[in-house]
Write a protein that holds these residues in place. Structure first.
Motif, PDB file in Angstrom:
ATOM      1  N   TRP A   1     -11.732  -2.197  -8.665  1.00  0.00           N
ATOM      2  CA  TRP A   1     -12.073  -3.280  -7.709  1.00  0.00           C
ATOM      3  C   TRP A   1     -12.425  -2.844  -6.308  1.00  0.00           C
ATOM      4  N   VAL A   2     -11.776  -1.578  -5.707  1.00  0.00           N
ATOM      5  CA  VAL A   2     -11.951  -1.384  -4.470  1.00  0.00           C
ATOM      6  C   VAL A   2     -13.402  -0.699  -4.479  1.00  0.00           C
ATOM      7  N   PHE A   3     -13.949   0.007  -5.468  1.00  0.00           N
ATOM      8  CA  PHE A   3     -14.945   0.686  -5.560  1.00  0.00           C
ATOM      9  C   PHE A   3     -16.390  -0.480  -5.342  1.00  0.00           C
TER      10      PHE A   3
ATOM     11  N   ILE B   1      -9.813   3.968   6.231  1.00  0.00           N
ATOM     12  CA  ILE B   1     -10.390   3.992   4.862  1.00  0.00           C
ATOM     13  C   ILE B   1     -11.058   2.526   4.969  1.00  0.00           C
ATOM     14  N   ILE B   2     -10.306   1.496   5.068  1.00  0.00           N
ATOM     15  CA  ILE B   2     -10.921   0.224   4.863  1.00  0.00           C
ATOM     16  C   ILE B   2     -12.166   0.065   5.689  1.00  0.00           C
ATOM     17  N   ALA B   3     -12.091   0.432   6.672  1.00  0.00           N
ATOM     18  CA  ALA B   3     -13.468   0.240   7.672  1.00  0.00           C
ATOM     19  C   ALA B   3     -14.527   1.024   6.954  1.00  0.00           C
ATOM     20  N   MET B   4     -14.092   2.299   6.507  1.00  0.00           N
ATOM     21  CA  MET B   4     -15.198   3.254   5.717  1.00  0.00           C
ATOM     22  C   MET B   4     -15.695   2.448   4.747  1.00  0.00           C
ATOM     23  N   LEU B   5     -14.669   1.764   3.792  1.00  0.00           N
ATOM     24  CA  LEU B   5     -15.222   1.467   2.546  1.00  0.00           C
ATOM     25  C   LEU B   5     -16.219   0.181   2.408  1.00  0.00           C
TER      26      LEU B   5
ATOM     27  N   LEU C   1      -5.074  -9.391  -4.443  1.00  0.00           N
ATOM     28  CA  LEU C   1      -6.590  -8.692  -5.022  1.00  0.00           C
ATOM     29  C   LEU C   1      -7.412  -9.981  -4.866  1.00  0.00           C
ATOM     30  N   ARG C   2      -7.104 -11.185  -4.889  1.00  0.00           N
ATOM     31  CA  ARG C   2      -8.347 -12.079  -4.711  1.00  0.00           C
ATOM     32  C   ARG C   2      -8.620 -12.089  -3.370  1.00  0.00           C
ATOM     33  N   LEU C   3      -7.416 -12.083  -2.491  1.00  0.00           N
ATOM     34  CA  LEU C   3      -7.981 -11.911  -0.820  1.00  0.00           C
ATOM     35  C   LEU C   3      -8.760 -10.671  -0.540  1.00  0.00           C
ATOM     36  N   PHE C   4      -8.361  -9.424  -1.188  1.00  0.00           N
ATOM     37  CA  PHE C   4      -9.083  -8.117  -0.948  1.00  0.00           C
ATOM     38  C   PHE C   4     -10.649  -8.521  -1.343  1.00  0.00           C
ATOM     39  N   ALA C   5     -10.737  -9.219  -2.643  1.00  0.00           N
ATOM     40  CA  ALA C   5     -12.290  -9.546  -2.648  1.00  0.00           C
ATOM     41  C   ALA C   5     -12.845 -10.434  -1.883  1.00  0.00           C
TER      42      ALA C   5
END
Lengths: 208, 794, 87
Positions: B620-622, B193-197, C62-66
């Protein structure tokens, strides 16, 4: 397996060495790994309730470490071999080289020679001299490949790509050149001949 | 009864139902893709055959690739994930059930577009699944347009799905389900899913640009002055290489997940497998794409760099493979069908992986590029490893999905014939390294005829074997003996509802011994009538008609787009857009009236995002995926600018003072939106309404100025039709237009939020929606901070 | 975060826009404008993300994720432009 490579040209010699290097280690690795799998699968097959004690630990860092070390050594050696063969894809700085223009179109090839002459679907080159092709396309994305010389380069509109080869001896090779990128309904028939002539014949032809 | 049955399947938002829908729909598309493959193999069985013309052959090969990869491989894995990821993590459902249903229906709508494209005059897309430019754009006709728009829909569906799964896996784990206890299938779905995103947004960008070229006459891929082929290759393969792992990893996850059940011992080096996949394969997969472009004339140094990255990515896979093998050691290996497919998948992956090492060498690629060697390589990986893994999963989980056992003997035959047929089909292609792929006919030259004949025989054996799978599915469904609750003795939550250290979940994981496909129905059907109102009975009955409405609207809209500018096309656009707006309005209305309420989740394990609320995490993910979307568009623009020798001088087209004014307007709206949020944090509802009103007005002014700018630009000759302006105007209208669409969507949401504010919905302690919208609005602001200087000042 | 900080961020955003436009009017060098714009636009993005989107108050994870998409995008942009160079 393809066995039509011309033996003597430098590009195929380099290619052959590299390919067999990869093939040897690739085959060895697959045979070893698949055998391991089959061996363990058979050795540890379930025989009812009896049998050796089952392990319950999950960590296997030893095997991981060994795997990584072996992989890195083989793969870096492979990458080293590839870099050592970059002469195949770097255009040599040869003042004596013959430059020929190649324009791909749907569906065929136009070759433009140093004297301005053009030939359709026939690449004629002098023997034993470096040939540099300047490849482009008139319409869509094609890929110019001569399998028996192990050379190939994409023919892209708005862009000129180069490849080089050298064939030591004269000869005529029907349909030796093919398009390797889908380019429409004529893709299957987008072939050309390679004609290698002696230096004297080449000079005569250039003069005419 | 029928009415209820139909309603259940059309309106369901239950993860198991949606999983079953995904599963059967993807099997259908797999069937279509297989028929296309068999047509090709029949044509290639002998040299010089003319069963299929070149035109039909090109369509078959293109749609075989697109359908198999996008409408079969990924969705069948998503179907299993839909069903089992929530069960494995102890969740009642996915985080956003309606969005999950919407993902499915949009996926189906995309598939309908792809299938429809066969039936319009001129046929469907014919430039290969790689859609190389400019061939793909120069091929006229509505068919390819439909197929490419189908791709856009599919990619949108995947993006929604990725956000949903990501949030679910992070946020909905039962108490005690720490990441270290997460089952391997769920882990690998998380990686997928991370790769898809981050990969699919680039695909959306590529296909949107390709589609506007076809529909609106923009010139991204037809203007040869900007190396459109290289632009496409970069966008497509930046997506395309991670896509290989997106297809592969679910299968690997299944293999890793089920090995212990058939060896009786834990998976070896589990942490090494996770680190290899999550921290090496996924990040590196975004840095290897140029090995697809070795021959495009990129600098030799770049070829070398990407060659190293490509060969390096095989190291984590060596670790994974060897750990799988080590997992057999000192176990008690039982050869049930799922295990056979899992081990078979590993063997095929070894072969496919090693041929991949050959392809990492730019020198060897001079022989292999565009040949059957490549075809063999990726089929060994994507059919061998991925599909064998997924079939293993199907057999493994069938007892859970139907409550019945499959037929073991039939399953073993299925494996044996598949494995032999597969190798007869694809191994000869390894040897055809001098035969170009995608040629519809070939001369009788060298060993081509023999090897092709073999491959064709293998194709019929391999696909014939899949009839056994279908037979076994039907047998299990109707005749299979009732399965024990946990036939494999698995320790995972989908089989046993009680696992030590993990809080029991509301929906028992054990399969009721009834038979039939086990979805949301576990009580009498009349329950649905009450459940659809207010959700009194609990979450499982939640039905929503909105997802399918949105999907139908999108389908009609895009069919209209493909036929634009004919009258019927315009009608389709209007009706489709209307339907989408109506459905979203209905969605919002359902929320306001409290018709669809997702009950709050039990507190569980939420590391590493414990302090981020669910919806906010979703946003955030979106948005992180939107970063890649806009980045791809702007990247394409920067590429075009760098590639083109001439460009209208900055300031000569756009009015800089007006653009500056508009930028300041949008920047200010960022501040006012923040002040709106500050107000409600203090409980000041009036302040919220005022500041949001100001934000709305500023946004509306921004859009007003934009629209007037567009009219003036159109009037002053900044149009696609002017050859000197066509590139600049293509880029400007599409990218700025896309940003405008985001602003407009924001305005609509703001109107809805203001309505809810005036109803008194938001309070000091409950105003998540405002905060989440603020994130979106700030993001739109950021995008403009880049768009403005790029288009106006440079 | 206090509202006064938000106003400060807004002031910075406005200043950055003005600085970009001023640079454009003051110089004819494309490279100068391009670098000033890149730096300022990036700083604006960082300001908005940290303050208006309040990433500075969020969890480190979350900061890392961004950062992940930024990392991938940079790879895309750099290699894309590099692929334009001839042999």
């Amino acid at each position: 397996m393809y066995s039509g490579f011309l033996a003597t040209p430098p590009t195929t010699a380099t290619y052959d060495y590299l390919f067999y290097w990869y093939l040897f280690f690739g085959t060895a690795a697959s045979v070893v790994v698949i055998s391991l799998l089959v061996f363990f699968m058979v050795k540890y097959r379930s025989r009812g309730d009896g049998g050796p004690e089952i392990v319950h630990k999950t960590e296997g860092w030893k095997v991981v470490l060994v795997t990584v070390l072996i992989s890195i050594s083989i793969l870096s050696a492979a990458e080293y071999q590839t870099f050592a063969s970059f002469g195949n894809i770097e255009i040599p700085n040869d003042p004596n080289a013959v430059h020929i223009g190649v324009q791909a179109f749907q569906w065929g090839w136009t070759f433009t020679y140093p004297d301005g002459k053009t030939l359709l679907n026939n690449l004629t080159v002098p023997a034993d001299r470096t040939v540099i092709l300047n490849i482009s396309s008139k319409d869509v994305f094609h890929s110019f490949g001569i399998s028996m010389l192990a050379v190939k380069e994409d023919a892209i509109p708005g862009k000129v790509n180069q490849l080089w080869f050298l064939v030591p001896d004269p000869g005529v090779y029907k349909n030796a050149i093919r398009c390797f990128e889908l380019c429409g309904v004529g893709h299957a028939f987008m072939v050309a001949d390679l004609t290698v002539v002696s230096q004297s014949a080449w000079d005569t032809w250039m003069g005419s | 009864m029928t009415d209820t049955w139909l309603k259940r399947w059309l309106y369901t938002t239950n993860h198991k139902d949606v999983g079953i829908l995904y599963f059967f729909t993807s099997l259908y598309f797999g069937f279509v893709g297989a028929i296309l493959a068999l047509l090709m193999r029949a044509q290639l069985a002998a040299p010089g055959s003319n069963l299929l013309s070149a035109a039909y052959y090109n369509q078959a090969l293109t749609m075989h690739g697109l359908i198999m990869i996008f409408w079969f491989l990924s969705p069948v894995a998503l179907g299993l994930a839909n069903y089992f990821v929530p069960l494995q993590i102890g969740a009642k459902d996915l985080a956003f059930p309606r969005i999950n249903a919407m993902s499915y229906w949009i996926y189906l709508a995309g598939g309908i577009l792809a299938v429809l494209s066969f039936f319009v005059p001129g046929g469907t897309a014919n430039a290969g699944w790689t859609t190389y430019q400019p061939l793909a754009t120069l091929a006229l006709g509505t068919g390819p347009t439909l197929a490419y728009l189908g791709m856009v829909l599919l990619a949108a569906s995947v993006t929604l799905g990725s956000v949903n799964f990501m949030v679910s896996i992070i946020w909905l784990r039962a108490t005690g389900m720490t990441l270290s206890r997460l089952p391997m299938f769920t882990w690998f779905m998380l990686f997928t899913i991370i790769a898809m995103l981050f990969a699919f947004p680039t695909l959306i960008a590529a296909f949107v640009l390709a589609s506007t070229d076809r529909i609106l006459g923009t010139v991204f891929f037809t203007s040869t002055s900007i190396q459109p082929s290289i632009l496409w290759d970069n966008l497509f393969w930046f997506f395309g290489h991670p896509e290989v792992y997106i297809v592969l990893l679910p299968g690997f996850g299944i293999i890793a997940n089920i090995l212990p059940a058939f060896t009786g011992r834990p998976l070896a080096a589990k942490n090494a497998i996770l680190i290899s996949t999550g921290l090496v394969v996924i990040p590196l997969s975004f840095g290897v794409w140029m090995h697809h472009m070795f021959l495009t004339g990129i600098p030799v140094s770049l070829q070398g760099a990407f060659s190293i990255a490509t060969i390096a990515i095989s190291i984590p896979f060596d670790v994974i493979t060897l750990s799988f093998i080590e997992s057999l050691v000192r176990g008690r290996v039982k050869f049930a069908t799922p295990m056979l497919f899992a081990l078979g998948g590993v063997i095929l992956f070894i072969i496919g992986g090693i041929t991949g090492v050959f392809l990492s060498s730019p020198v060897l690629d001079r022989a292999f590029r565009g040949s059957y060697f490549v075809v063999a390589h990726f089929h060994y990986v994507m059919v061998g490893a991925a599909i064998f893994g997924i079939i293993a999963g199907i057999y493994y989980w069938l007892p859970r999905m139907t409550g019945r056992m499959y037929n073991e003997k039939l399953g073993k035959w299925h494996f044996a014939i598949s494995f032999i047929g597969f190798n007869v089909l694809y191994f000869p292609m390894n040897l055809l390294s001098d035969m170009p792929r995608r040629i519809f006919t070939y001369p009788n030259q060298g060993d081509w005829a023999t090897l092709n004949a073999m491959a064709s025989v293998g194709a019929f054996i391999f696909s014939g074997a899949q009839i056994l799978l279908a037979a076994n599915l039907l047998y299990t469904w109707f005749r299979g003996p009732i399965a024990p609750a946990n036939p494999w003795g698995s320790p995972d939550l989908e089989w046993t509802s009680h696992v030590e250290g993990i809080a029991p979940i509301a929906e028992s994981g054990a399969a009721p011994p009834t038979g039939g496909w086990i979805g949301q129905l576990s009580g009498p059907p009349q329950g649905h009538e009450t459940q659809s109102r207010g959700g009194a009975v609990g979450h499982y009955g939640h039905l929503s008609s909105r997802p399918i409405q949105i999907s139908i609207g999108a389908l009609v809209f895009l069919i209209g787009a493909a036929f634009y500018p004919s009258i019927s096309g315009v009608a389709g656009l209007v009706v489709g857009a209307g339907a989408v707006v109506y459905a979203f309005w209905g969605w919002a209305k359902d929320d306001i009236e409290g018709k669809f309420v997702v009950p709050p989740e039990d507190v569980g394990d939420r590391w590493p995002f414990a302090s981020v609320p669910k919806l906010k995490l979703g946003i955030w993910v979106f948005l992180s995926s939107e970063v890649v979307l806009f980045g791809s568009f702007l990247g394409a623009y920067i590429f075009i600018r760098a590639a083109s020798a001439q460009w209208p001088a900055a300031g000569s087209i756009h009015e800089i003072p007006l653009g500056t004014f508009n930028t300041l307007v949008l920047v200010t709206s960022g501040l006012t939106m923040f002040l709106a949020l500050q107000s409600i944090r203090k409980g000041d509802r009036r302040g919220l309404l005022t500041w949001m009103g100001v934000t709305f007005v500023l946004g509306a002014v921004f859009m007003g100025v934009k629209v007037s700018e567009w009219f003036n630009l159109g009037g002053s000759g900044f149009v696609l039709a002017d050859p000197a302006m066509s590139l600049a105007s293509s880029a400007y209208y599409i990218i700025v237009g896309l940003h405008g669409a985001h602003v407009t969507a924001g305005l609509l949401v703001m109107a809805y939020l203001m309505k809810k504010t005036s109803m008194g919905t938001y309070t000091k302690d409950s105003h998540e929606a405002i905060e989440n919208f603020g994130l979106y609005w700030a993001f739109v602001d950021i995008v403009w901070c880049f768009v403005f200087p790029l288009f106006y000042l440079l | 975060m206090k509202s006064i900080v938000a106003v400060g961020v807004w002031a910075y955003m406005v200043l950055a826009v003005v600085a970009e436009v001023e640079t454009f009017y003051l110089t004819t060098s494309f490279a100068t404008v391009a670098s000033v714009v890149t730096v300022l636009a990036t700083s604006q993005a960082v300001a908005v993300v940290l303050f208006y989107m309040q990433l500075k108050d969020e969890q480190g994870s979350l900061r890392l994720f961004a950062l992940i998409p930024i990392m991938f995008l940079s790879a895309l942009l750099i290699a894309m432009l590099a692929s334009l160079g001839g042999k």
